[in-house]
Design a protein around this motif. Structure first.
Motif: not given
Ligand SMILES: [Zn+2]
Ligand SMILES: [Zn+2]
Length: 77
Positions: A11-14, A27-32
């Protein structure tokens, strides 16, 4: 371009998080949150707010801490 270390998404906005001097890319706050947010010792929910900590154990709220026998923690309202 970076790859999420949890789900593997390119993802380019990771974004990068530094935790204890170690770099993590998501790639997302959910993953973090899935990967690094502590869990409440009592109810098991992810702690994404301030939470409470006692002796390296985390609780989502004073109520949960009390259920585990920790009585000196109070929500800082
Ligand atoms: Zn991801
Ligand atoms: Zn809890």
């Amino acid at each position: 371009m970076a790859t999420c270390e949890l789900c593997g998404n390119d993802y380019d906005k990771a974004f990068e998080l530094i935790l204890d001097g170690q770099s993590h890319v998501f790639d997302s706050f959910e993953c973090a949150i899935q990967a690094i947010a502590p869990r409440c010792e009592h109810c098991g929910c992810r702690i994404i707010g301030h939470g409470l900590e006692k002796g390296g154990v985390f609780y989502c709220c004073a109520h949960c801490a009390q259920q585990e026998g920790v009585t000196e923690l109070h929500d800082r309202a």
